[in-house]
Design a protein around this motif. Structure first.
Motif, mmCIF file in Angstrom:
data_model
loop_
_atom_site.group_PDB
_atom_site.id
_atom_site.type_symbol
_atom_site.label_atom_id
_atom_site.label_comp_id
_atom_site.label_asym_id
_atom_site.label_seq_id
_atom_site.Cartn_x
_atom_site.Cartn_y
_atom_site.Cartn_z
ATOM 1 N N PHE A 26 0.836 -1.203 0.000
ATOM 2 C CA PHE A 26 0.000 0.000 0.000
ATOM 3 C C PHE A 26 0.871 1.254 0.000
ATOM 4 O O PHE A 26 0.680 2.158 -0.827
ATOM 5 C CB PHE A 26 -0.918 -0.008 1.224
ATOM 6 C CG PHE A 26 -1.680 1.272 1.426
ATOM 7 C CD1 PHE A 26 -2.715 1.621 0.577
ATOM 8 C CD2 PHE A 26 -1.363 2.124 2.474
ATOM 9 C CE1 PHE A 26 -3.426 2.801 0.763
ATOM 10 C CE2 PHE A 26 -2.063 3.309 2.667
ATOM 11 C CZ PHE A 26 -3.094 3.646 1.810
ATOM 12 N N VAL A 27 1.824 1.298 0.906
ATOM 13 C CA VAL A 27 2.718 2.460 1.006
ATOM 14 C C VAL A 27 3.485 2.666 -0.303
ATOM 15 O O VAL A 27 3.661 3.797 -0.759
ATOM 16 C CB VAL A 27 3.657 2.323 2.217
ATOM 17 C CG1 VAL A 27 4.723 3.400 2.230
ATOM 18 C CG2 VAL A 27 2.844 2.349 3.522
ATOM 19 N N PRO A 31 2.658 7.032 -3.821
ATOM 20 C CA PRO A 31 3.131 8.098 -4.714
ATOM 21 C C PRO A 31 2.559 7.997 -6.129
ATOM 22 O O PRO A 31 2.179 9.011 -6.729
ATOM 23 C CB PRO A 31 4.654 7.908 -4.725
ATOM 24 C CG PRO A 31 4.964 7.173 -3.469
ATOM 25 C CD PRO A 31 3.776 6.292 -3.221
ATOM 26 N N THR A 32 2.449 6.798 -6.652
ATOM 27 C CA THR A 32 1.924 6.604 -8.003
ATOM 28 C C THR A 32 0.450 6.993 -8.083
ATOM 29 O O THR A 32 0.032 7.704 -9.010
ATOM 30 C CB THR A 32 2.111 5.136 -8.441
ATOM 31 O OG1 THR A 32 3.497 4.832 -8.375
ATOM 32 C CG2 THR A 32 1.570 4.894 -9.832
ATOM 33 N N GLU A 50 1.458 17.140 7.300
ATOM 34 C CA GLU A 50 2.567 18.094 7.353
ATOM 35 C C GLU A 50 3.709 17.729 6.410
ATOM 36 O O GLU A 50 4.442 18.594 5.954
ATOM 37 C CB GLU A 50 3.081 18.227 8.781
ATOM 38 C CG GLU A 50 2.107 18.961 9.680
ATOM 39 C CD GLU A 50 2.610 19.109 11.104
ATOM 40 O OE1 GLU A 50 3.774 18.762 11.392
ATOM 41 O OE2 GLU A 50 1.825 19.588 11.932
ATOM 42 N N GLY A 51 3.861 16.438 6.092
ATOM 43 C CA GLY A 51 4.898 16.020 5.149
ATOM 44 C C GLY A 51 4.608 16.450 3.726
ATOM 45 O O GLY A 51 5.511 16.559 2.904
ATOM 46 N N GLY A 52 3.332 16.694 3.424
ATOM 47 C CA GLY A 52 2.948 17.222 2.134
ATOM 48 C C GLY A 52 2.783 16.232 0.999
ATOM 49 O O GLY A 52 2.375 16.615 -0.087
ATOM 50 N N ALA A 53 3.083 14.961 1.216
ATOM 51 C CA ALA A 53 2.976 13.980 0.128
ATOM 52 C C ALA A 53 1.613 13.288 0.101
ATOM 53 O O ALA A 53 1.074 13.012 -0.960
ATOM 54 C CB ALA A 53 4.077 12.931 0.240
ATOM 55 N N ASP A 54 1.065 13.006 1.267
ATOM 56 C CA ASP A 54 -0.210 12.304 1.371
ATOM 57 C C ASP A 54 -0.810 12.600 2.745
ATOM 58 O O ASP A 54 -0.293 13.421 3.489
ATOM 59 C CB ASP A 54 -0.033 10.792 1.139
ATOM 60 C CG ASP A 54 0.989 10.182 2.092
ATOM 61 O OD1 ASP A 54 0.917 10.425 3.306
ATOM 62 O OD2 ASP A 54 1.867 9.436 1.607
ATOM 63 N N SER A 55 -1.878 11.916 3.099
ATOM 64 C CA SER A 55 -2.554 12.181 4.374
ATOM 65 C C SER A 55 -2.357 11.054 5.391
ATOM 66 O O SER A 55 -3.080 10.991 6.386
ATOM 67 C CB SER A 55 -4.049 12.418 4.139
ATOM 68 O OG SER A 55 -4.643 11.272 3.551
ATOM 69 N N THR A 56 -1.377 10.182 5.166
ATOM 70 C CA THR A 56 -1.208 9.031 6.059
ATOM 71 C C THR A 56 -0.745 9.422 7.457
ATOM 72 O O THR A 56 -0.870 8.623 8.390
ATOM 73 C CB THR A 56 -0.228 7.999 5.468
ATOM 74 O OG1 THR A 56 1.030 8.636 5.220
ATOM 75 C CG2 THR A 56 -0.782 7.380 4.198
#
Length: 169
Positions: A26-27, A31-32, A50-56
């Motif tokens: 899943f992780v 990104p894809t 806060e990391g800005g890539a996703d909401s995990t």
């Protein structure tokens, strides 16, 4: 042209910690799939931590460390439906049972927001609760039972200025 966009939220309880072996697939897909969403027709915005890539990194329920949230905004139900069921997202969606526990209660909600509005995690969770408590309706609904966007508020009517003419005595 509507003055509303479609917000969507889905929540899911993962089968183990995000950094565990059960969630590695899943992780690895995140990104894809997020990049696919970002460039999909009709995509407007998605919630990120806060990391800005996703909401995990967000936990919409402080009591449940395994509950994840995904929230995004789209131009229309059709745009979201096309991404969800007619793109490579479907390949990943079909594997959800590997990574998420089956939820007996509603775990998704769709609702209309004014263009430019970005829902918070708390607002999104309120919409899930609304579907759970009342079922689909105009304020929060699902793909199975959609509702149209609210009618646009009418443009303010320009008031004609009253001109008072001075009348000579």
């Amino acid at each position: 042209m509507t003055t509303f966009h479609l917000a969507q939220v889905n929540v899911g309880r993962i089968v183990g910690p995000l950094d565990g072996p059960e969630l590695a697939g899943f992780v690895a897909e995140l990104p894809t799939i997020n990049a696919l969403a970002d460039r999909s027709p009709g995509f407007v915005w998605r919630l990120v931590d806060e990391g800005g890539a996703d909401s995990t990194g967000l936990r919409p329920d402080g009591q449940d460390d395994l509950l994840l949230i995904n929230c995004s905004v789209w131009e229309s139900v059709e745009a979201l439906r096309d991404f969800t069921y007619h793109s490579d997202h479907l390949r990943v969606l079909s594997r959800r049972r590997e990574w998420f526990r089956r939820m007996k209660e509603a775990h998704q909600a769709l609702w209309w927001v004014p263009q430019g509005h970005r829902p918070t995690a708390a607002e999104a969770m309120e919409k899930v609760a609304l579907v759970r408590e009342q079922g689909p309706g105009p304020l929060a609904f699902t793909f199975r039972e959609t509702f149209p966007a609210p009618a646009a508020a009418p443009a303010p009517v320009a008031r004609a200025e009253t001109v008072t003419e001075a009348v000579a005595p």
